[in-house]
Design a protein around this motif. Structure first.
Motif, PDB file in Angstrom:
ATOM      1  N   LEU A  48       0.826  -1.210   0.000  1.00  0.00           N
ATOM      2  CA  LEU A  48       0.000   0.000   0.000  1.00  0.00           C
ATOM      3  C   LEU A  48       0.863   1.265   0.000  1.00  0.00           C
ATOM      4  CD1 LEU A  48      -2.838  -1.175   2.393  1.00  0.00           C
ATOM      5  CD2 LEU A  48      -2.962  -0.847  -0.093  1.00  0.00           C
ATOM      6  N   ARG A  49       1.973   1.243   0.725  1.00  0.00           N
ATOM      7  CA  ARG A  49       2.897   2.388   0.660  1.00  0.00           C
ATOM      8  C   ARG A  49       3.495   2.503  -0.741  1.00  0.00           C
ATOM      9  NH1 ARG A  49       4.178   0.984   6.055  1.00  0.00           N
ATOM     10  NH2 ARG A  49       5.900  -0.318   5.346  1.00  0.00           N
ATOM     11  N   ALA A  80       8.144  18.590   7.561  1.00  0.00           N
ATOM     12  CA  ALA A  80       7.721  19.180   6.284  1.00  0.00           C
ATOM     13  C   ALA A  80       7.500  18.088   5.233  1.00  0.00           C
ATOM     14  CB  ALA A  80       8.761  20.183   5.798  1.00  0.00           C
ATOM     15  N   LEU A  81       8.353  17.082   5.234  1.00  0.00           N
ATOM     16  CA  LEU A  81       8.187  15.965   4.310  1.00  0.00           C
ATOM     17  C   LEU A  81       6.892  15.217   4.606  1.00  0.00           C
ATOM     18  CD1 LEU A  81       9.290  14.218   2.042  1.00  0.00           C
ATOM     19  CD2 LEU A  81      10.681  13.021   3.737  1.00  0.00           C
ATOM     20  N   GLN A  82       6.599  15.034   5.872  1.00  0.00           N
ATOM     21  CA  GLN A  82       5.354  14.369   6.273  1.00  0.00           C
ATOM     22  C   GLN A  82       4.142  15.130   5.741  1.00  0.00           C
ATOM     23  OE1 GLN A  82       4.859  13.908  10.514  1.00  0.00           O
ATOM     24  NE2 GLN A  82       2.701  13.415  10.308  1.00  0.00           N
ATOM     25  N   VAL A  83       4.133  16.437   5.918  1.00  0.00           N
ATOM     26  CA  VAL A  83       3.020  17.260   5.434  1.00  0.00           C
ATOM     27  C   VAL A  83       2.916  17.184   3.911  1.00  0.00           C
ATOM     28  CG1 VAL A  83       2.196  19.641   5.218  1.00  0.00           C
ATOM     29  CG2 VAL A  83       3.027  18.794   7.430  1.00  0.00           C
ATOM     30  N   GLY A  89      -1.687  12.867  -0.833  1.00  0.00           N
ATOM     31  CA  GLY A  89      -2.532  11.691  -0.663  1.00  0.00           C
ATOM     32  C   GLY A  89      -1.774  10.441  -0.273  1.00  0.00           C
ATOM     33  N   ALA A  90      -0.549  10.612   0.213  1.00  0.00           N
ATOM     34  CA  ALA A  90       0.286   9.472   0.608  1.00  0.00           C
ATOM     35  C   ALA A  90       0.313   9.373   2.133  1.00  0.00           C
ATOM     36  CB  ALA A  90       1.693   9.622   0.028  1.00  0.00           C
ATOM     37  N   ALA A  91      -0.846   9.115   2.710  1.00  0.00           N
ATOM     38  CA  ALA A  91      -0.987   9.106   4.169  1.00  0.00           C
ATOM     39  C   ALA A  91      -0.147   8.022   4.836  1.00  0.00           C
ATOM     40  CB  ALA A  91      -2.453   8.931   4.548  1.00  0.00           C
ATOM     41  N   ARG A  92      -0.060   6.852   4.225  1.00  0.00           N
ATOM     42  CA  ARG A  92       0.738   5.771   4.818  1.00  0.00           C
ATOM     43  C   ARG A  92       2.218   6.129   4.824  1.00  0.00           C
ATOM     44  NH1 ARG A  92      -3.648   2.880   2.986  1.00  0.00           N
ATOM     45  NH2 ARG A  92      -4.256   1.176   4.375  1.00  0.00           N
ATOM     46  N   VAL A  97       7.090   8.363   7.802  1.00  0.00           N
ATOM     47  CA  VAL A  97       8.036   9.454   8.061  1.00  0.00           C
ATOM     48  C   VAL A  97       7.863   9.967   9.487  1.00  0.00           C
ATOM     49  CG1 VAL A  97       8.666  11.825   7.429  1.00  0.00           C
ATOM     50  CG2 VAL A  97       8.274  10.110   5.644  1.00  0.00           C
ATOM     51  N   ARG A  98       6.621  10.090   9.948  1.00  0.00           N
ATOM     52  CA  ARG A  98       6.385  10.531  11.327  1.00  0.00           C
ATOM     53  C   ARG A  98       7.008   9.560  12.317  1.00  0.00           C
ATOM     54  NH1 ARG A  98       4.045   9.395  15.555  1.00  0.00           N
ATOM     55  NH2 ARG A  98       2.885   7.625  14.747  1.00  0.00           N
ATOM     56  N   GLN A  99       6.810   8.273  12.091  1.00  0.00           N
ATOM     57  CA  GLN A  99       7.384   7.265  12.974  1.00  0.00           C
ATOM     58  C   GLN A  99       8.909   7.293  12.931  1.00  0.00           C
ATOM     59  OE1 GLN A  99       5.645   3.527  11.814  1.00  0.00           O
ATOM     60  NE2 GLN A  99       3.589   4.144  12.448  1.00  0.00           N
ATOM     61  N   ALA A 100       9.463   7.430  11.742  1.00  0.00           N
ATOM     62  CA  ALA A 100      10.917   7.495  11.603  1.00  0.00           C
ATOM     63  C   ALA A 100      11.473   8.705  12.341  1.00  0.00           C
ATOM     64  CB  ALA A 100      11.308   7.547  10.124  1.00  0.00           C
TER      65      ALA A 100
END
Length: 111
Positions: A48-49, A80-83, A89-92, A97-100
């Motif tokens: 999915l990613r 910023a990359l996460q946003v 539309g790449a929420a996964r 990135v947030r977890q990393a």
């Protein structure tokens, strides 16, 4: 280019480029369903990613990989990359990135 022209010779002759070899997001999503049905949720999530990344420019995908290497990004750059990923539309991928970023902060791997 029609399917019958996808040959080694065509690749060697420079008649194929990366756009000819790009995975279809729908095919990747279908593979995720199959992985989930066969008890492999981690593989399903990876598919999915990949489906999300399949619609992003190659340069941006390579930038994502570079940004996620240890000591390459600040917390602000990863945020910023996460946003940016969320906006595409790449929420996964954004969640990855947030977890990393959280792990990198905890382990001293931010720039």
């Amino acid at each position: 280019m029609s399917e019958e022209k996808f040959t080694v010779a065509a690749a060697v002759d420079g008649k194929l480029d990366l756009s000819h070899l790009r995975m279809d997001p729908a095919a990747l999503a279908h593979q995720a369903v199959i992985a989930e049905e066969h008890g492999n949720p981690q593989l399903a999530e990876n598919f999915l990613r990949a489906a999300e990344l399949a619609i992003i420019d190659d340069e941006d995908v390579m930038g994502l990989y570079e940004a996620l290497r240890p000591h390459r990004s600040t917390a602000e750059e990863l945020a910023a990359l996460q946003v940016s990923l969320e906006n595409r539309g790449a929420a996964r991928c954004a969640e990855l990135v947030r977890q990393a970023a959280a792990v990198y902060a905890r382990r001293g791997l931010l720039r």
